[in-house]
Motif scaffolding. Structure first.
Motif, PDB file in Angstrom:
ATOM      1  N   LEU A   1      55.628  16.579  81.347  1.00  0.00           N
ATOM      2  CA  LEU A   1      56.228  17.741  82.009  1.00  0.00           C
ATOM      3  C   LEU A   1      55.883  17.749  83.493  1.00  0.00           C
ATOM      4  O   LEU A   1      56.706  18.127  84.326  1.00  0.00           O
ATOM      5  CB  LEU A   1      55.741  19.030  81.343  1.00  0.00           C
ATOM      6  CG  LEU A   1      56.161  19.241  79.885  1.00  0.00           C
ATOM      7  CD1 LEU A   1      55.484  20.486  79.323  1.00  0.00           C
ATOM      8  CD2 LEU A   1      57.672  19.382  79.785  1.00  0.00           C
ATOM      9  N   VAL A   2      54.676  17.324  83.836  1.00  0.00           N
ATOM     10  CA  VAL A   2      54.268  17.291  85.245  1.00  0.00           C
ATOM     11  C   VAL A   2      55.063  16.217  85.991  1.00  0.00           C
ATOM     12  O   VAL A   2      55.527  16.439  87.113  1.00  0.00           O
ATOM     13  CB  VAL A   2      52.756  17.031  85.368  1.00  0.00           C
ATOM     14  CG1 VAL A   2      52.330  17.042  86.829  1.00  0.00           C
ATOM     15  CG2 VAL A   2      51.971  18.064  84.585  1.00  0.00           C
ATOM     16  N   VAL A   3      55.253  15.060  85.340  1.00  0.00           N
ATOM     17  CA  VAL A   3      56.027  13.991  85.977  1.00  0.00           C
ATOM     18  C   VAL A   3      57.470  14.435  86.191  1.00  0.00           C
ATOM     19  O   VAL A   3      58.074  14.166  87.230  1.00  0.00           O
ATOM     20  CB  VAL A   3      55.964  12.702  85.123  1.00  0.00           C
ATOM     21  CG1 VAL A   3      56.858  11.616  85.717  1.00  0.00           C
ATOM     22  CG2 VAL A   3      54.538  12.200  85.013  1.00  0.00           C
TER      23      VAL A   3
ATOM     24  N   GLU B   1      59.604  14.568  89.604  1.00  0.00           N
ATOM     25  CA  GLU B   1      60.925  13.968  89.792  1.00  0.00           C
ATOM     26  C   GLU B   1      61.904  14.983  90.372  1.00  0.00           C
ATOM     27  O   GLU B   1      62.671  14.676  91.285  1.00  0.00           O
ATOM     28  CB  GLU B   1      61.444  13.438  88.451  1.00  0.00           C
ATOM     29  CG  GLU B   1      60.692  12.223  87.933  1.00  0.00           C
ATOM     30  CD  GLU B   1      61.110  11.820  86.531  1.00  0.00           C
ATOM     31  OE1 GLU B   1      60.833  10.688  86.130  1.00  0.00           O
ATOM     32  OE2 GLU B   1      61.718  12.671  85.838  1.00  0.00           O
ATOM     33  N   GLU B   2      61.855  16.193  89.875  1.00  0.00           N
ATOM     34  CA  GLU B   2      62.762  17.225  90.380  1.00  0.00           C
ATOM     35  C   GLU B   2      62.450  17.583  91.829  1.00  0.00           C
ATOM     36  O   GLU B   2      63.344  17.788  92.648  1.00  0.00           O
ATOM     37  CB  GLU B   2      62.670  18.476  89.495  1.00  0.00           C
ATOM     38  CG  GLU B   2      63.645  19.562  89.898  1.00  0.00           C
ATOM     39  CD  GLU B   2      63.600  20.761  88.957  1.00  0.00           C
ATOM     40  OE1 GLU B   2      63.959  21.874  89.412  1.00  0.00           O
ATOM     41  OE2 GLU B   2      63.200  20.595  87.788  1.00  0.00           O
ATOM     42  N   SER B   3      61.148  17.661  92.143  1.00  0.00           N
ATOM     43  CA  SER B   3      60.776  18.016  93.521  1.00  0.00           C
ATOM     44  C   SER B   3      61.172  16.923  94.499  1.00  0.00           C
ATOM     45  O   SER B   3      61.650  17.195  95.607  1.00  0.00           O
ATOM     46  CB  SER B   3      59.271  18.278  93.601  1.00  0.00           C
ATOM     47  OG  SER B   3      58.550  17.095  93.304  1.00  0.00           O
TER      48      SER B   3
ATOM     49  N   ASP C   1      74.577  14.199  94.370  1.00  0.00           N
ATOM     50  CA  ASP C   1      73.810  14.268  93.115  1.00  0.00           C
ATOM     51  C   ASP C   1      72.750  13.175  93.170  1.00  0.00           C
ATOM     52  O   ASP C   1      72.980  12.036  92.746  1.00  0.00           O
ATOM     53  CB  ASP C   1      74.738  14.076  91.921  1.00  0.00           C
ATOM     54  CG  ASP C   1      74.017  14.244  90.581  1.00  0.00           C
ATOM     55  OD1 ASP C   1      72.813  14.574  90.623  1.00  0.00           O
ATOM     56  OD2 ASP C   1      74.637  14.045  89.525  1.00  0.00           O
ATOM     57  N   ILE C   2      71.601  13.523  93.743  1.00  0.00           N
ATOM     58  CA  ILE C   2      70.496  12.575  93.879  1.00  0.00           C
ATOM     59  C   ILE C   2      69.513  12.795  92.734  1.00  0.00           C
ATOM     60  O   ILE C   2      69.091  13.924  92.469  1.00  0.00           O
ATOM     61  CB  ILE C   2      69.767  12.737  95.223  1.00  0.00           C
ATOM     62  CG1 ILE C   2      70.742  12.572  96.389  1.00  0.00           C
ATOM     63  CG2 ILE C   2      68.627  11.730  95.330  1.00  0.00           C
ATOM     64  CD1 ILE C   2      71.332  11.200  96.522  1.00  0.00           C
ATOM     65  N   ARG C   3      69.173  11.715  92.060  1.00  0.00           N
ATOM     66  CA  ARG C   3      68.224  11.814  90.958  1.00  0.00           C
ATOM     67  C   ARG C   3      67.062  10.855  91.202  1.00  0.00           C
ATOM     68  O   ARG C   3      67.239   9.787  91.810  1.00  0.00           O
ATOM     69  CB  ARG C   3      68.903  11.471  89.629  1.00  0.00           C
ATOM     70  CG  ARG C   3      70.092  12.378  89.321  1.00  0.00           C
ATOM     71  CD  ARG C   3      70.772  12.002  88.040  1.00  0.00           C
ATOM     72  NE  ARG C   3      72.023  12.748  87.864  1.00  0.00           N
ATOM     73  CZ  ARG C   3      72.857  12.586  86.825  1.00  0.00           C
ATOM     74  NH1 ARG C   3      72.550  11.708  85.869  1.00  0.00           N
ATOM     75  NH2 ARG C   3      73.971  13.289  86.753  1.00  0.00           N
TER      76      ARG C   3
ATOM     77  N   ILE D   1      56.689  21.710  91.967  1.00  0.00           N
ATOM     78  CA  ILE D   1      55.771  21.203  90.943  1.00  0.00           C
ATOM     79  C   ILE D   1      54.923  22.332  90.364  1.00  0.00           C
ATOM     80  O   ILE D   1      54.766  22.468  89.145  1.00  0.00           O
ATOM     81  CB  ILE D   1      54.880  20.092  91.541  1.00  0.00           C
ATOM     82  CG1 ILE D   1      55.727  18.873  91.909  1.00  0.00           C
ATOM     83  CG2 ILE D   1      53.788  19.703  90.550  1.00  0.00           C
ATOM     84  CD1 ILE D   1      54.966  17.805  92.656  1.00  0.00           C
ATOM     85  N   LEU D   2      54.392  23.183  91.231  1.00  0.00           N
ATOM     86  CA  LEU D   2      53.558  24.296  90.767  1.00  0.00           C
ATOM     87  C   LEU D   2      54.353  25.246  89.870  1.00  0.00           C
ATOM     88  O   LEU D   2      53.846  25.729  88.859  1.00  0.00           O
ATOM     89  CB  LEU D   2      52.976  25.054  91.967  1.00  0.00           C
ATOM     90  CG  LEU D   2      51.911  24.316  92.782  1.00  0.00           C
ATOM     91  CD1 LEU D   2      51.503  25.140  93.989  1.00  0.00           C
ATOM     92  CD2 LEU D   2      50.685  24.012  91.913  1.00  0.00           C
ATOM     93  N   GLN D   3      55.619  25.512  90.255  1.00  0.00           N
ATOM     94  CA  GLN D   3      56.452  26.409  89.460  1.00  0.00           C
ATOM     95  C   GLN D   3      56.702  25.823  88.069  1.00  0.00           C
ATOM     96  O   GLN D   3      56.598  26.518  87.051  1.00  0.00           O
ATOM     97  CB  GLN D   3      57.783  26.650  90.181  1.00  0.00           C
ATOM     98  CG  GLN D   3      58.767  27.524  89.417  1.00  0.00           C
ATOM     99  CD  GLN D   3      58.254  28.942  89.210  1.00  0.00           C
ATOM    100  OE1 GLN D   3      57.419  29.418  89.979  1.00  0.00           O
ATOM    101  NE2 GLN D   3      58.731  29.600  88.179  1.00  0.00           N
ATOM    102  N   LYS D   4      57.033  24.531  88.029  1.00  0.00           N
ATOM    103  CA  LYS D   4      57.279  23.890  86.746  1.00  0.00           C
ATOM    104  C   LYS D   4      56.027  23.873  85.877  1.00  0.00           C
ATOM    105  O   LYS D   4      56.078  24.067  84.660  1.00  0.00           O
ATOM    106  CB  LYS D   4      57.772  22.461  86.965  1.00  0.00           C
ATOM    107  CG  LYS D   4      59.198  22.369  87.478  1.00  0.00           C
ATOM    108  CD  LYS D   4      60.180  22.816  86.418  1.00  0.00           C
ATOM    109  CE  LYS D   4      61.606  22.681  86.881  1.00  0.00           C
ATOM    110  NZ  LYS D   4      62.567  23.129  85.845  1.00  0.00           N
TER     111      LYS D   4
END
Length: 540
Positions: free
Chosen positions: A28-30, A34-36, A50-52, A122-125
């Motif tokens: 979940l942290v990774v 990735e999202e950040s 759409d960047i992933r 990251i902190l929010q997730k």
């Protein structure tokens, strides 16, 4: 900050450290990382793209890709993230709608603002994952006891550390005036666990009846093993409580098992509940018997149960009245909570006075209606006759058992009773006609003239008016408002019309008026019968 080979492994190390600290899945942290990084890349390449980003779970290498989706010509809206089938032929041999074209793009360097934004994501997730873990951990523990440590007090509410989170013990869930200081250990009952926007909210209680039941389960092995069952609990937190128990093993006394040797088991519960006195009562399927037990230590002389009203009348010796009621009504209130019945308590002298009053009223009725002396009227009442209808239409043999009554006397009594009933009915019909009752209501079977008068006085003067009535408006009933049962008086209640009889009368009127198809009623009854049969088979 650039994503270079020097800090690629640091991503995984950071994810592992955060996951261990927050006790959540490192994956979940990774994913949050990735999202950040993807959000930071969009700010560099363009928000419409759409960047992933995908981070290799072994090497920590971050791969940045641009994704474009193939759509129909007329659906093309975002030129940066979509392309038509014709345009996609430059990249794919046979493109189809929904296909994705993936191009790798160079990694981005994170400036100070982008790095701060990535950190916030990251902190929010991580917070969301932590909240979800906490909810999943405690949602199934509602209804159980937990030990915690008092952290602080906020506006009278106690915040309790329960290991992997905090819970709240509200002011009204504390026993009496008990107070706690930081770092005090506390045993509490998890009353409710809710998923809310700000995270899972865990509500604790020490006043819930279930808290006492769980304490007994911990102290009495027979309850834990299911040999003894707790059927009901009623509490006045911090003062007194009643608990009803039953044993499924004839060789084990449920009350004795809960009390324990020299009261050791019950005393452990009492100590936890700040000295709350506990009455342990044997449960019984027979409600009057159960109520007699529930009113202990008071003695009960007589019990009269009204199933329809869910009320029960209890007669106690005069000297036992204060004991049965208890201080400030505590004993009878707890007994009422335990049995689920409304309890009326009266002394033997009050009940005797009421019976004498009823006896005198019936005696006077027979004296006036039958033109007999007081002694003979009292004989009728003593034999159980309560109304003129009973005298008029009872079998003659039942009158002959009265001393001094032969067939001629019995016939004369019944003739006088019928004459009086006829006279009363004629007077009622005349009154109903003056009140404006239509002939349709007079012709309706099932209503006596006195009933028609009562309906007319309540502005029910036609068959249509009667058909619109609810059954409880006719037979009366009970309504619960704020936990209190309130009596609804029915128009035909003085004539002992039951709820079922009222339903039948109203439905018959609706059928006569053509509002309801009789065939549908028959079908509904057959359907209910089939459902009942299916239920019986399922139970079998």
């Amino acid at each position: 900050m650039a994503i270079t080979s020097a800090n690629q492994l640091e991503l995984l190390q950071t994810a592992e450290a955060v996951a261990r600290e927050k006790m959540i899945d490192p994956g979940l942290v990774v994913e949050a990382m990735e999202e950040s990084l993807a959000r930071a890349a969009k700010s560099r390449y363009g928000a419409e793209m759409d960047i992933r980003v995908s981070i290799d779970r072994k090497t920590g290498v971050a791969r940045f890709t641009r994704v474009r989706t193939v759509v129909e010509d007329e659906e093309l809206e975002n030129y940066q993230a979509e392309l038509t089938v014709v345009q996609a032929k430059d990249y794919l041999a046979d493109p189809q709608v929904g296909d994705e074209i993936i191009d790798e793009v160079p990694p981005v360097e994170l400036g100070r603002i982008a790095a701060q934004s990535a950190k916030q994501v990251i902190l929010q997730k991580v917070r969301e994952a932590e909240r979800e873990r906490q909810y999943e951990e405690f949602k199934d523990r509602a209804g159980t006891i937990i030990n915690g440590v008092v952290r602080r007090e906020e506006y009278g509410n106690i915040i309790v550390d329960i290991g992997r989170g905090e819970a709240v013990l509200r002011r009204n869930e504390k026993i009496g005036r008990e107070s706690y200081r930081p770092n005090d250990r506390i045993r509490v009952f998890i009353k409710d666990v809710r998923r809310e926007v700000r995270g899972p909210q865990i509500f604790l209680s020490r006043t819930a009846p279930e808290f006492m039941a769980e304490l007994f389960k911990m102290e009495v092995p027979e309850i834990y093993d299911g040999i003894i069952d707790i059927k009901a609990v009623a509490r006045d937190p911090g003062s007194r409580a009643k608990i009803a128990v039953i044993s499924y093993d004839n060789s084990i006394d449920p009350v004795g098992a809960c009390v324990g040797m020299r009261g050791s088991r019950v005393q452990a519960v009492v100590n936890e509940l700040q000295g709350e006195k506990i009455d342990i009562i044997p449960w019984n399927e027979d409600q009057p018997t159960f109520l007699v037990n529930a009113l202990q230590p008071a003695e009960v002389s007589k019990v009269v149960l009204d199933d329809e009203a869910e009320r029960i009348e209890v007669v106690v010796p005069d000297e036992q009245l204060s004991l049965a009621i208890g201080r400030r009504g505590q004993n009878v209130r707890l007994a009422s909570q335990l049995t689920g019945l409304n309890i009326d308590i009266m002394t033997e002298s009050q009940e005797s006075e009421r019976r004498q009053k009823e006896f005198a009223l019936r005696t006077q009725l027979f004296m006036e209606a039958l033109d007999v002396d007081e002694f003979f009227a009292q004989l009728l009442v003593s034999e159980g006759f309560t109304s003129l209808e009973e005298v008029a239409y009872v079998e003659v043999d039942e009158l002959l058992v009265i001393d001094g009554v032969d067939e001629a006397t019995a016939g004369e009594l019944q003739a006088r009773a019928r004459d009086h009933i006829d006279a009363v009915n004629r007077a009622a019909l005349e009154k109903a006609q003056k009140l404006g009752v239509e002939q349709s209501l007079f012709d309706f079977e099932g209503l006596t003239p006195q009933m028609i008068v009562a309906l007319a006085e309540d502005d029910v003067k036609t068959l249509e008016d009667f058909a619109t009535c609810a059954d409880w408006e006719l037979a009366g009933g009970w309504t619960t408002v704020d936990g209190q049962r309130i009596k609804d008086n029915g128009v035909l209640e003085p004539f002992d019309v039951s709820l079922e009889e009222a339903q039948n009368l109203v439905m018959t009127a609706r059928v006569q008026l053509g509002w309801v198809d009789p065939a549908e009623l028959v079908q509904d009854e057959l359907g209910e019968g089939e459902e009942t049969a299916e239920d019986d088979e399922a139970e079998a």
